[in-house]
Design an enzyme around this catalytic site. Sequence first.
Site, mmCIF file in Angstrom:
data_model
loop_
_atom_site.group_PDB
_atom_site.id
_atom_site.type_symbol
_atom_site.label_atom_id
_atom_site.label_comp_id
_atom_site.label_asym_id
_atom_site.label_seq_id
_atom_site.Cartn_x
_atom_site.Cartn_y
_atom_site.Cartn_z
ATOM 1 N N GLU A 44 0.331 -0.548 16.685
ATOM 2 C CA GLU A 44 -0.551 0.581 16.369
ATOM 3 C C GLU A 44 -1.457 0.876 17.569
ATOM 4 O O GLU A 44 -1.694 2.044 17.914
ATOM 5 C CB GLU A 44 -1.379 0.254 15.117
ATOM 6 C CG GLU A 44 -2.267 1.406 14.692
ATOM 7 C CD GLU A 44 -3.094 1.093 13.453
ATOM 8 O OE1 GLU A 44 -2.627 0.327 12.586
ATOM 9 O OE2 GLU A 44 -4.220 1.609 13.364
ATOM 10 N N THR A 60 -6.381 0.500 12.032
ATOM 11 C CA THR A 60 -6.566 0.702 10.582
ATOM 12 C C THR A 60 -6.698 -0.609 9.790
ATOM 13 O O THR A 60 -7.125 -0.595 8.645
ATOM 14 C CB THR A 60 -5.355 1.464 9.993
ATOM 15 O OG1 THR A 60 -4.171 0.759 10.339
ATOM 16 C CG2 THR A 60 -5.308 2.891 10.472
ATOM 17 N N CYS A 76 0.866 -1.187 0.000
ATOM 18 C CA CYS A 76 0.000 0.000 0.000
ATOM 19 C C CYS A 76 0.903 1.237 0.000
ATOM 20 O O CYS A 76 2.125 1.125 0.136
ATOM 21 C CB CYS A 76 -0.860 -0.007 1.261
ATOM 22 S SG CYS A 76 0.180 0.029 2.741
ATOM 23 N N HIS A 123 -0.730 -5.089 19.608
ATOM 24 C CA HIS A 123 -0.278 -4.579 18.311
ATOM 25 C C HIS A 123 0.332 -3.188 18.506
ATOM 26 O O HIS A 123 -0.155 -2.383 19.300
ATOM 27 C CB HIS A 123 -1.453 -4.525 17.332
ATOM 28 C CG HIS A 123 -1.024 -4.305 15.913
ATOM 29 N ND1 HIS A 123 -0.673 -3.059 15.448
ATOM 30 C CD2 HIS A 123 -0.864 -5.156 14.877
ATOM 31 C CE1 HIS A 123 -0.325 -3.165 14.171
ATOM 32 N NE2 HIS A 123 -0.433 -4.436 13.807
ATOM 33 N N CYS A 180 2.495 5.813 9.116
ATOM 34 C CA CYS A 180 1.594 6.035 7.973
ATOM 35 C C CYS A 180 0.668 7.203 8.298
ATOM 36 O O CYS A 180 0.102 7.263 9.401
ATOM 37 C CB CYS A 180 0.777 4.776 7.703
ATOM 38 S SG CYS A 180 -0.450 5.060 6.409
ATOM 39 N N CYS A 200 -8.292 1.510 6.868
ATOM 40 C CA CYS A 200 -7.730 2.297 5.769
ATOM 41 C C CYS A 200 -8.168 1.752 4.411
ATOM 42 O O CYS A 200 -8.653 0.623 4.304
ATOM 43 C CB CYS A 200 -6.214 2.325 5.875
ATOM 44 S SG CYS A 200 -5.454 0.792 5.349
ATOM 45 N N SER A 258 -1.190 -7.765 10.884
ATOM 46 C CA SER A 258 -2.615 -7.767 11.195
ATOM 47 C C SER A 258 -3.448 -7.807 9.917
ATOM 48 O O SER A 258 -4.380 -8.605 9.791
ATOM 49 C CB SER A 258 -2.954 -6.515 12.011
ATOM 50 O OG SER A 258 -4.325 -6.283 12.051
ATOM 51 N N ASN A 259 -3.093 -6.975 8.936
ATOM 52 C CA ASN A 259 -3.960 -6.916 7.745
ATOM 53 C C ASN A 259 -3.887 -8.217 6.952
ATOM 54 O O ASN A 259 -4.883 -8.649 6.373
ATOM 55 C CB ASN A 259 -3.649 -5.679 6.909
ATOM 56 C CG ASN A 259 -2.396 -5.831 6.080
ATOM 57 O OD1 ASN A 259 -2.457 -6.300 4.953
ATOM 58 N ND2 ASN A 259 -1.247 -5.465 6.634
HETATM 59 O O1 0CM Z 1 -0.873 -3.272 11.016
HETATM 60 P P1 0CM Z 1 -0.311 -4.480 10.293
HETATM 61 O O2 0CM Z 1 0.157 -5.521 11.269
HETATM 62 O O3 0CM Z 1 -1.224 -4.991 9.270
HETATM 63 O O4 0CM Z 1 0.983 -3.902 9.581
HETATM 64 P P2 0CM Z 1 1.777 -4.311 8.290
HETATM 65 O O5 0CM Z 1 3.136 -3.769 8.480
HETATM 66 O O6 0CM Z 1 1.657 -5.757 7.993
HETATM 67 O O7 0CM Z 1 1.004 -3.541 7.143
HETATM 68 C C1 0CM Z 1 1.143 -2.222 6.884
HETATM 69 C C2 0CM Z 1 0.802 -1.300 7.880
HETATM 70 C C3 0CM Z 1 0.534 -0.499 8.709
HETATM 71 C C4 0CM Z 1 0.228 0.488 9.680
HETATM 72 FE FE1 SF4 Z 2 -0.915 0.753 4.551
HETATM 73 FE FE2 SF4 Z 2 -3.256 1.255 5.603
HETATM 74 FE FE3 SF4 Z 2 -1.234 0.563 7.204
HETATM 75 FE FE4 SF4 Z 2 -1.243 2.932 6.021
HETATM 76 S S1 SF4 Z 2 -2.704 2.227 7.534
HETATM 77 S S2 SF4 Z 2 0.472 1.501 6.133
HETATM 78 S S3 SF4 Z 2 -2.222 2.516 4.061
HETATM 79 S S4 SF4 Z 2 -2.188 -0.703 5.630
#
Ligand code: 0CM
Ligand code: SF4
Length: 508
Positions: free
Chosen positions: A325, A361, A211, A323, A295, A391, A420-421
């Site tokens: 975040e 997010t 992203c 987490h 981000c 997001c 997480s995502n």
């Molecule tokens: O939050 P997540 O664990 O999904 O983080 P990631 O580093 O895998 O993905 C991008 C982001 C953010 C904030």
């Molecule tokens: Fe990517 Fe969304 Fe995480 Fe920003 S908040 S780094 S756009 S996944």
Amino acid sequence: MTDLIVCTALGMEARAVARGLRPRPDLGSDHPRVRVVRIGMGPDRAARAAALLPPAAALAVTGFGGALHDGLRPGDVLVATEVRSGDRVWPCPSAPLLAGELVRAGLPARTGPLVTSPRIVTGRARHALAREGAYAVDMESAPLAAAAGARPFAAVRVIVDTPDAPLLNLATMGGAVAARRTLARIGPVLARWAAATGPRRVLLASPRSFCAGVERAIEIVERALDRFGAPVYVRKQIVHNIHVVRDLERRGAVFVDDLAEVPEGSITVFSAHGVAPAVREEAARRGLRVVDATCPLVAKVHAEARRFAARGDLVVLIGHAGHEEVEGVLGEVPGAGVLVEDEAGVAGLRPGRGVAYLTQTTLAADEAGRVSAAIRRRFPDAEGPRGDDICYATTNRQHAVRAVAAEADLVLVVGSANSSNALRLTEVAARFGHDGAPLARLVDGPGDVALDWLRGARTVGLTAGASTPGAMVDAVVAALGGLGPLEVEELRVTEENVEFTLPKEVRP
Ligand code: 0CM
Ligand code: SF4
């Protein structure tokens, strides 16, 4: 037709492999029909035997081999990524799948090029072959690779000697018993490999992979390395992907869990997931030169938390404990924030003041929606975020994986286990499959794909988390292509054109 023919040069190799190939009850009628064929030693005998082999869907060659690469020791197993002979090369794209399966079976397997020599090589000739980049040498694989043509082909060698201690007589070989035992354990893995072969369709979810926030975070570290030189310290993983982290480590980034590990005055990057104000204060106290890769969409959640807390509300953050975040956002509102992970958590809230809520997010939109609805039911005046905190990248990847899951027998999500995502993509795929849940699995790369998942999976959905490099998806597709004809199709649900500006410290 036989499903798999396993060729070996020697009788003792053939007997060892056959011993390991007793029928597996769990495969039932799916059990591949495997024949072990002794083809004799050397490329000429192998070529003559290859011309006489009965028809088979897939072909493998196994047995003992000699190490060329320093990292290979007797007892190790080499799965050929390609077989070389003279100036000819036969690629073996399914090697990472097979090697991963061998490792899960407890064998010390790795992948690399294998060269077929017309004669036993020792001394300088062997060192010369090593310099050409091959990892191991044998005398039979090339004619069999040629005979396999477009069919799935695998070459797997148990290392029995090294350039510094070449084996001159197989009969007196040390470790012979162990090497034969290893061959017996390779047999069933080859059977699983054969059971996973066949034509299939790969449905690529789009959007997938990086992203804008991840691209920006990686670029910040790269530019910091260019501008300030190595080492550049990064607090926590810049994004949650092991390949990204290893690549940046190779280029001079040093990842730390705690700012205390960073020498005073050093360049320090904060990860994409954001930090609590206490972390910024500590960095300032220690004189660190900070470049913030948070981000902008995470920074927006921090700003909302501050706004809600400033007017006296209890800030309820929907998210997952532990987490980074979540730690960063709750750190913005000490004493005024609380984490809620699910609907049950809402019932436990005792605010005693106004309620506002926010979300991490990268949550699953359907799940987060249920929790926020529960908050609004219990606290009708509760205010949520202005837009959606989940997001755009998380939302789009979830829509895309839902579309793919509806048509797939198996969905592979490429991403690291702490992302997480990426984890949410796996859960969403499992929830939205056709006729109930399709098998949905999170893998860091092709080596994590278990061959049993692929058996009978004619349509494989493929996506990747926002922190996964596109190259890892390509690697999975390439490996699947080694199992038979592959039709690759992309299912695009939307276009993405989001871009974020860089922080001033690294701006051109
Ligand atoms: O939050 P997540 O664990 O999904 O983080 P990631 O580093 O895998 O993905 C991008 C982001 C953010 C904030
Ligand atoms: Fe990517 Fe969304 Fe995480 Fe920003 S908040 S780094 S756009 S996944």
